[in-house]
Design a protein around this motif. Structure first.
Motif, PDB file in Angstrom:
ATOM      1  N   VAL B 113     -44.353 -37.192  65.953  1.00 52.97           N
ATOM      2  CA  VAL B 113     -43.274 -36.034  66.179  1.00 52.97           C
ATOM      3  C   VAL B 113     -42.655 -35.508  64.729  1.00 52.97           C
ATOM      4  O   VAL B 113     -42.310 -36.491  63.904  1.00 52.97           O
ATOM      5  N   TYR B 114     -42.462 -34.340  64.659  1.00 49.27           N
ATOM      6  CA  TYR B 114     -41.773 -33.650  63.443  1.00 49.27           C
ATOM      7  C   TYR B 114     -40.527 -33.118  64.023  1.00 49.27           C
ATOM      8  O   TYR B 114     -40.610 -32.352  64.962  1.00 49.27           O
ATOM      9  N   SER B 115     -39.276 -33.780  63.471  1.00 49.52           N
ATOM     10  CA  SER B 115     -38.207 -33.352  63.787  1.00 49.52           C
ATOM     11  C   SER B 115     -37.240 -32.748  62.855  1.00 49.52           C
ATOM     12  O   SER B 115     -36.936 -33.119  61.759  1.00 49.52           O
ATOM     13  N   TYR B 116     -36.811 -31.289  63.073  1.00 49.93           N
ATOM     14  CA  TYR B 116     -35.852 -30.429  62.272  1.00 49.93           C
ATOM     15  C   TYR B 116     -34.406 -30.494  62.619  1.00 49.93           C
ATOM     16  O   TYR B 116     -34.109 -30.589  63.908  1.00 49.93           O
ATOM     17  N   GLU B 117     -33.693 -30.889  61.660  1.00 52.72           N
ATOM     18  CA  GLU B 117     -32.320 -30.841  61.895  1.00 52.72           C
ATOM     19  C   GLU B 117     -31.523 -30.130  60.552  1.00 52.72           C
ATOM     20  O   GLU B 117     -31.983 -30.524  59.545  1.00 52.72           O
ATOM     21  N   LEU B 118     -30.696 -29.472  61.082  1.00 49.55           N
ATOM     22  CA  LEU B 118     -29.994 -28.529  59.995  1.00 49.55           C
ATOM     23  C   LEU B 118     -28.895 -29.512  59.323  1.00 49.55           C
ATOM     24  O   LEU B 118     -28.852 -29.487  58.034  1.00 49.55           O
ATOM     25  N   ARG B 119     -28.043 -30.257  59.872  1.00 52.77           N
ATOM     26  CA  ARG B 119     -27.129 -31.186  59.531  1.00 52.77           C
ATOM     27  C   ARG B 119     -27.617 -32.244  58.907  1.00 52.77           C
ATOM     28  O   ARG B 119     -28.314 -32.956  59.631  1.00 52.77           O
ATOM     29  N   GLU B 120     -27.174 -32.560  57.619  1.00 52.89           N
ATOM     30  CA  GLU B 120     -27.584 -33.779  56.817  1.00 52.89           C
ATOM     31  C   GLU B 120     -27.050 -34.950  57.545  1.00 52.89           C
ATOM     32  O   GLU B 120     -27.735 -36.051  57.501  1.00 52.89           O
ATOM     33  N   ASP B 121     -25.834 -34.907  57.823  1.00 50.30           N
ATOM     34  CA  ASP B 121     -25.038 -36.037  58.475  1.00 50.30           C
ATOM     35  C   ASP B 121     -26.027 -36.683  59.970  1.00 50.30           C
ATOM     36  O   ASP B 121     -26.435 -37.880  59.856  1.00 50.30           O
ATOM     37  N   PHE B 122     -26.338 -35.624  60.660  1.00 50.03           N
ATOM     38  CA  PHE B 122     -27.228 -36.126  61.883  1.00 50.03           C
ATOM     39  C   PHE B 122     -28.378 -36.669  61.419  1.00 50.03           C
ATOM     40  O   PHE B 122     -28.861 -37.398  61.798  1.00 50.03           O
ATOM     41  N   SER B 123     -29.126 -35.823  60.447  1.00 50.08           N
ATOM     42  CA  SER B 123     -30.305 -36.321  60.140  1.00 50.08           C
ATOM     43  C   SER B 123     -30.453 -37.702  59.618  1.00 50.08           C
ATOM     44  O   SER B 123     -31.379 -38.604  59.755  1.00 50.08           O
ATOM     45  N   GLN B 124     -29.489 -38.134  58.892  1.00 45.16           N
ATOM     46  CA  GLN B 124     -29.309 -39.473  58.229  1.00 45.16           C
ATOM     47  C   GLN B 124     -29.177 -40.504  59.379  1.00 45.16           C
ATOM     48  O   GLN B 124     -29.738 -41.712  59.517  1.00 45.16           O
ATOM     49  N   ILE B 125     -28.286 -40.109  60.314  1.00 38.98           N
ATOM     50  CA  ILE B 125     -28.115 -40.967  61.541  1.00 38.98           C
ATOM     51  C   ILE B 125     -29.633 -41.327  62.277  1.00 38.98           C
ATOM     52  O   ILE B 125     -29.953 -42.346  62.671  1.00 38.98           O
ATOM     53  N   LEU B 140     -38.896 -36.680  59.828  1.00 33.77           N
ATOM     54  CA  LEU B 140     -37.460 -35.988  60.054  1.00 33.77           C
ATOM     55  C   LEU B 140     -37.605 -34.860  58.842  1.00 33.77           C
ATOM     56  O   LEU B 140     -37.744 -35.550  57.742  1.00 33.77           O
ATOM     57  N   LYS B 141     -37.014 -33.764  59.126  1.00 33.16           N
ATOM     58  CA  LYS B 141     -37.076 -32.832  58.164  1.00 33.16           C
ATOM     59  C   LYS B 141     -35.426 -32.191  58.268  1.00 33.16           C
ATOM     60  O   LYS B 141     -35.231 -31.452  59.255  1.00 33.16           O
ATOM     61  N   CYS B 142     -34.597 -32.327  57.275  1.00 35.95           N
ATOM     62  CA  CYS B 142     -33.491 -31.673  57.084  1.00 35.95           C
ATOM     63  C   CYS B 142     -33.758 -30.260  56.722  1.00 35.95           C
ATOM     64  O   CYS B 142     -33.307 -30.031  55.767  1.00 35.95           O
ATOM     65  N   GLN B 143     -34.297 -29.201  57.562  1.00 32.60           N
ATOM     66  CA  GLN B 143     -34.335 -27.935  57.441  1.00 32.60           C
ATOM     67  C   GLN B 143     -34.154 -27.126  58.582  1.00 32.60           C
ATOM     68  O   GLN B 143     -34.208 -27.691  59.666  1.00 32.60           O
ATOM     69  N   ASP B 144     -33.937 -25.925  58.456  1.00 35.79           N
ATOM     70  CA  ASP B 144     -33.556 -24.751  59.569  1.00 35.79           C
ATOM     71  C   ASP B 144     -35.032 -24.343  60.118  1.00 35.79           C
ATOM     72  O   ASP B 144     -35.692 -23.645  59.608  1.00 35.79           O
ATOM     73  N   VAL B 145     -35.081 -24.635  61.498  1.00 36.54           N
ATOM     74  CA  VAL B 145     -36.410 -24.631  62.061  1.00 36.54           C
ATOM     75  C   VAL B 145     -36.697 -23.072  62.220  1.00 36.54           C
ATOM     76  O   VAL B 145     -37.628 -22.429  62.546  1.00 36.54           O
ATOM     77  N   ALA B 146     -35.462 -22.401  62.077  1.00 32.67           N
ATOM     78  CA  ALA B 146     -35.703 -20.514  62.443  1.00 32.67           C
ATOM     79  C   ALA B 146     -36.397 -20.209  61.213  1.00 32.67           C
ATOM     80  O   ALA B 146     -36.750 -19.028  61.348  1.00 32.67           O
ATOM     81  N   GLU B 147     -36.389 -20.792  60.106  1.00 30.11           N
ATOM     82  CA  GLU B 147     -36.646 -20.139  59.008  1.00 30.11           C
ATOM     83  C   GLU B 147     -38.390 -20.774  58.838  1.00 30.11           C
ATOM     84  O   GLU B 147     -38.994 -20.037  57.891  1.00 30.11           O
TER      85      GLU B 147
END
Lengths: 242, 242, 242, 242
Positions: B113-125, B140-147
């Motif tokens: 599972v490759y999971s993208y999340e913009l917000r760093e706080d969520f990604s850390q949780i 986990l990838k802290c980056q914008d999936v739309a990009e």
């Protein structure tokens, strides 16, 4: 396994022979050498798209001589029991094998599904269906689950039987600590009796529920739930061995 | 991971330290050396049962700072997309990681599972939660999936985003033929717009639905659906790349 | 009005002539002189029970050339608006007159239903249906409700129109203080737009809802909701003039 | 009866005295001389709008010491039984009188509601509530409906009792031919037993159902069903005397 989809979205299984349809035939050599996404033409020039069948295509197209449990109920069952890759599952009864295939697809090669079915005719259909999907992590047993379960330390016992309460004690014996029993029953009376027996046998986390899926129709003139829906399939009852 | 259950059914995570509760403490050595099914006593003599945590225990007890998708919706999503062992999934956004863990539990070590999340706080949780469950098949990838989506040939793209339509084109590029896009959205307006974009991008097998779960209360005085229920969580919209 | 019920529960309207059925005929004189509860025999000896038709028998048997609103939706509409004996109601559009008859049955002779319908063919069917039930508290108007409502100080305006928002201002003018507007619309998009206009026109107590009825099947082998159900009919939207 | 609504939409009954609120008081003379739609000011200058109470305002504000049947269930009950102006109804038990008032509002002065209640305290609350709404077509009886029904030839017997099957025979005797029995029961077990007795007593058109209402939330950010809903109230069971 490959399927071929015609211009109207109708799906055909690509078997060992030429594919014959209302719109002409396609030679098996062409099918064999094609890959997912290709477009093949019948001798009458009609187009068919090749697609690698996934599990839902397969269950839709396979021999379903006895009624099968719908995806919605299987999905909720899997989610509430935490079914995952590598788990070992006991099922009864097998029926046409839809739930068997669904669970085998999730538990994968490191897991296993042992499925009991009393009726030989159902067991044979299921055997054909399971093998047809290429699953090697399924063992079908044409024997009465109420007379004993051969496996031990399993993660889940899934029961689709008229009298699941007859199996509660055997299920308890074969489950590992923390493992789940899940039963699918059409009638509320069955939920009531099963729950009483589960309590007696000291299962914990007892829960019964019904899952309703409403499809939404999105058209140019507006959005609304579909005017027809399945009113009821069955109840799911869960208990956990502690 | 172990959990301890007190006499009332309340669950506690067994962490790296002694367990302190309202009913006394249990030493970590005792916990470490216990196995599933054992009963441990606090220094006040209260009993706690040891249980190997399954995925649902874990998701229930983990840090859920942002709202999570309920089991019913995850289960139906998995069933409708044929999610199974060995598959590769792209998810956005990660949130607290409940759907991530759910999907990682199914796809197993041979999947990912490759999971993208913009917000760093969520990604850390989510990172803490994923690691806490011992999963090694999650990136986990802290980056914008739309990009852009880095992966290719994936089986499923699962979107839990306010504007899933922004990602449809990227999703199409990264999906394998026959693969699914599934989106979870609370509002019907989102279903409408997403469906329009999926049609434009030639996704097939479009389907939108809502899943309602009614719990059944089985008591001595009678059986009935519970008087309280969740009225709505979100809609699920599906499309398939052909 | 009398109806005759055969042995299988099938209902027939007793009109001005002899009743001819698959199981023989009954002479009109016999029907005329019968009273509710009597059993009449056809010339072939088959039994038919006489019953005084109530409103639901009548609506079931009358000419329903255009689709009608189901009882469940009419009942909830009446209950949420406090419809009662003696009230004055404006309706648009009439359709086949099912809602008209339903409301006229409740408001009684001291109340009145004024019903607008653009299409002359519908208005004629409704006229036949309303008169056939013997109602004298209904005025049918073959005119466009968006161009004006002749009545004043009414208790309820009930709209079953594709664009109910076009009538909101007229409805407001004809309602008495505290009176209700209720609209029945199949699409959620209509609910959205109507609600916006009702807010603008300062209607209070805005509420939109959907009513689902699940029939329960009680058989010897068990109790369960019926496996088929109507998935959706329409939404009801309410506003109140203050 | 008048009600006063403050700026936040909270409703107050205008009784025989001055109205005292958190936002100041209004003198009874002012209230008495006001008419629907007027705006009155408290001595602190806060505005209250005068509204003629309709039945739903009243039921909402009256003494509801025991649980009442929701509008949705009353509406569906009325629609399925064809309740209308001029009909005669027997009810048991009265409770706080919500269903009594609902039915009395529909049957009007030419009809009548006879309501039986065993418990004297409930009967007194109901009496106050019925009189408070100014109804003169209601007779409350503090007696056991299982011991006999005094009325004859009634259109509807409505039962909200724990054991409605005890009353089926009395109900049959008092109903006119074609009249309805309707019962409201929270448990499915009650539906099952009642249906069996209704069949034995040769009631026809047997039907049991559950009515679910989903409220729709229309906000700027989107439209969706409300996230909380009433999961279950009770089942309605219908039978007809033929």
């Amino acid at each position: 396994m490959k399927i071929l989809i015609n211009e109207k979205g109708k799906k055909f299984v690509a078997g060992a022979d030429d594919l014959h349809t209302d719109h002409g035939y396609i030679k098996k050599e062409e099918i064999t050498s094609s890959k997912s996404g290709d477009i093949l033409k019948t001798h009458l020039g009609r187009e068919f798209r090749v697609l690698e069948a996934n599990i839902n295509d397969y269950i839709e197209l396979m021999d379903r001589r006895c009624s099968i449990i719908l995806s919605k109920d299987l999905g909720v069952m899997a989610a509430y029991t935490g079914l995952g890759c590598g788990q070992r599952v006991v099922e009864a009864g097998t029926g046409a094998g839809a739930a068997t295939i669904f669970m085998a697809n999730i538990v994968g090669e490191t897991g296993h599904v042992y499925s009991y079915e009393l009726r030989e005719d159902f067991s044979q259909i299921a055997d054909k269906n399971v093998k047809g999907f290429g699953l090697e992590n399924v063992t079908l047993k044409c024997q009465d689950v109420a007379e004993g379960i051969d496996e031990e330390d399993v993660d889940l016992v899934f029961l689709d039987l008229p009298k699941p309460w007859d199996v509660v004690e055997n299920a308890r014996d074969c489950l590992k600590s923390g493992g789940y029993l899940a039963a699918y029953t059409p009638y509320i009376d069955q939920v009531k009796l099963l729950t009483r027996i589960l309590k007696k046998r000291e299962f914990s986390d007892l829960k019964s529920l019904e899952c309703l899926v409403r499809e939404i129709e999105v058209k140019d003139k507006g959005v609304r739930p579909k005017t027809r829906m399945t009113g009821h399939t069955g109840y799911l009852t869960f208990g956990r061995k502690v």
